[in-house]
Scaffold this motif. Structure first.
Motif, PDB file in Angstrom:
ATOM      1  N   GLU A 164       0.842  -1.180   0.000  1.00 42.01           N
ATOM      2  CA  GLU A 164       0.000   0.000   0.000  1.00 42.01           C
ATOM      3  C   GLU A 164       0.883   1.237   0.000  1.00 42.01           C
ATOM      4  N   TYR A 165       0.401   2.262  -0.690  1.00 39.48           N
ATOM      5  CA  TYR A 165       1.133   3.516  -0.827  1.00 39.48           C
ATOM      6  C   TYR A 165       0.247   4.630  -0.290  1.00 39.48           C
ATOM      7  N   ASP A 166       0.755   5.404   0.656  1.00 36.81           N
ATOM      8  CA  ASP A 166      -0.050   6.460   1.251  1.00 36.81           C
ATOM      9  C   ASP A 166       0.704   7.781   1.379  1.00 36.81           C
ATOM     10  N   GLN A 167       1.869   7.862   0.762  1.00 36.26           N
ATOM     11  CA  GLN A 167       2.635   9.105   0.772  1.00 36.26           C
ATOM     12  C   GLN A 167       2.567   9.761  -0.610  1.00 36.26           C
ATOM     13  N   ALA A 181       3.528   9.661  -9.540  1.00 40.47           N
ATOM     14  CA  ALA A 181       4.073   8.482 -10.219  1.00 40.47           C
ATOM     15  C   ALA A 181       4.586   7.512  -9.169  1.00 40.47           C
ATOM     16  N   ILE A 182       4.208   6.248  -9.308  1.00 42.76           N
ATOM     17  CA  ILE A 182       4.739   5.197  -8.433  1.00 42.76           C
ATOM     18  C   ILE A 182       5.769   4.425  -9.231  1.00 42.76           C
ATOM     19  N   GLN A 183       6.999   4.415  -8.713  1.00 41.80           N
ATOM     20  CA  GLN A 183       8.099   3.767  -9.421  1.00 41.80           C
ATOM     21  C   GLN A 183       9.048   3.162  -8.397  1.00 41.80           C
ATOM     22  N   GLY A 184       9.345   1.878  -8.560  1.00 43.07           N
ATOM     23  CA  GLY A 184      10.262   1.224  -7.646  1.00 43.07           C
ATOM     24  C   GLY A 184       9.820   1.279  -6.201  1.00 43.07           C
ATOM     25  N   GLY A 185       8.511   1.269  -5.973  1.00 44.43           N
ATOM     26  CA  GLY A 185       7.995   1.296  -4.611  1.00 44.43           C
ATOM     27  C   GLY A 185       7.952   2.671  -3.989  1.00 44.43           C
ATOM     28  N   VAL A 186       8.279   3.703  -4.757  1.00 51.04           N
ATOM     29  CA  VAL A 186       8.319   5.071  -4.236  1.00 51.04           C
ATOM     30  C   VAL A 186       7.307   5.926  -4.989  1.00 51.04           C
ATOM     31  N   VAL A 187       6.595   6.788  -4.249  1.00 50.16           N
ATOM     32  CA  VAL A 187       5.660   7.726  -4.862  1.00 50.16           C
ATOM     33  C   VAL A 187       6.351   9.080  -4.996  1.00 50.16           C
TER      34      VAL A 187
END
Length: 304
Positions: free
Chosen positions: A32-35, A73-79
């Motif tokens: 999950e991405y929340d940042q 953009a979500i790339q390599g697990g980073v937003v």
């Protein structure tokens, strides 16, 4: 003048290939991405990234009128921020990419960015008065197909031989109550119906783009339960994935899968996450991505 959906699409229909990619994580583990997100709505794959549209407001109660929207953009697990707030995006939703051009559905317009010259100011394709909540964009050949939720209208914009994007014009192709998120698979166009009040027509539909019928849409399954259907995408195998805010049978957000032949009723899938408002779905390389608008999160999990 309203025209049959097939008139434009038959001329531009082509095989659409989605390029798979990895995002640098263990795809077997849900993430999950929340940042770096602020009420995300739509997604589209670009190179090795997932682009996400955000409204940019600080709270759901904020009046959506100022252009605070942006693209992450979500790339390599980073937003990371891909397109910063520039005052042009008000309530960005679905997106599509055509020849390195990013099309973003917004209020009464499509905002267009040149991805090769991302620092250049965007241009806009204006829609007729009353066509307010542009919800999603799909591409078939040289044609943009655009859904407008408040009118239920589905438009086509032929990009062939258009030298000035801002001068492109939308032509009404079809009508579907609550037309929302869409997906294209081969010659089939899938469209969700999201209506504020659930009715018998609040279903998930499919249209054969080669059909000569004036209204080619039919429910993916005649026995499915009416509901408020939101996200929608089709896997490389042709399986249909979609979400619902609620249905007449279940009063909570859900994720469904329907087999490609559509002969059986859609079945529930446990995403492993507590969904609140799953607005869009993106299936790429055996990964299913879901935006959750209310929670300002994006989820990813393996569907192998």
């Amino acid at each position: 003048m309203k025209r049959s959906l097939v008139i434009y699409v038959l001329l531009t229909l082509s095989v659409i290939l989605l390029s798979g990619f990895k995002d640098g994580q263990d795809d077997r583990m849900p993430s999950e991405y929340d940042q770096g997100l602020s009420f995300p709505y739509g997604m589209v794959g670009y190179k090795n990234m997932i682009l996400v549209s955000n409204s940019g407001v600080e709270a759901l109660s904020d009046e959506v009128k100022e252009g605070k929207g942006f693209i992450s953009a979500i790339q390599g697990g980073v937003v990371k921020t891909f397109i910063r707030p520039d005052g042009r995006l008000v309530a960005p939703k679905g997106m599509a990419i055509y020849d390195n051009i990013l099309f973003v559905a917004d209020l009464g317009k499509i905002v267009v960015y040149n991805l090769k010259k991302i620092t250049n100011p965007p241009v806009e394709i204006k829609f007729p008065q009353g066509e307010v909540t542009l919800t999603d964009i799909e591409i078939v050949g040289d044609m943009l197909i655009v859904s407008v939720n408040n009118t239920g209208h589905i438009f086509g914009i032929n990009l062939r031989n258009v030298s000035i994007i801002s001068q492109a014009r939308a032509t009404l192709l079809a009508e579907l109550p609550g037309a929302g998120m869409m997906a294209v698979s081969g010659s089939r166009l899938f469209v969700n119906s999201f209506q504020s009040e659930i009715s018998d027509s609040s279903l998930v539909y499919v249209a054969d783009l080669t059909s000569e019928k004036e209204n080619p849409f039919k429910p993916i399954n005649k026995e499915m339960t009416p509901g408020q259907y939101l996200g929608l995408d089709v896997s490389g195998e042709g399986h249909i994935y979609f979400t619902a805010l609620k249905t007449n049978e279940i009063s909570q957000p859900m994720l469904y899968k329907c087999m490609s032949d559509m002969k059986e009723l859609p079945r529930l899938i446990d995403s492993g996450f507590r969904l609140c408002s799953p607005t869009s779905i993106l299936v790429i390389d055996k990964n299913l991505w879901i935006t959750d608008y209310v929670q300002s999160k994006v989820y990813r999990f393996d569907i192998q």
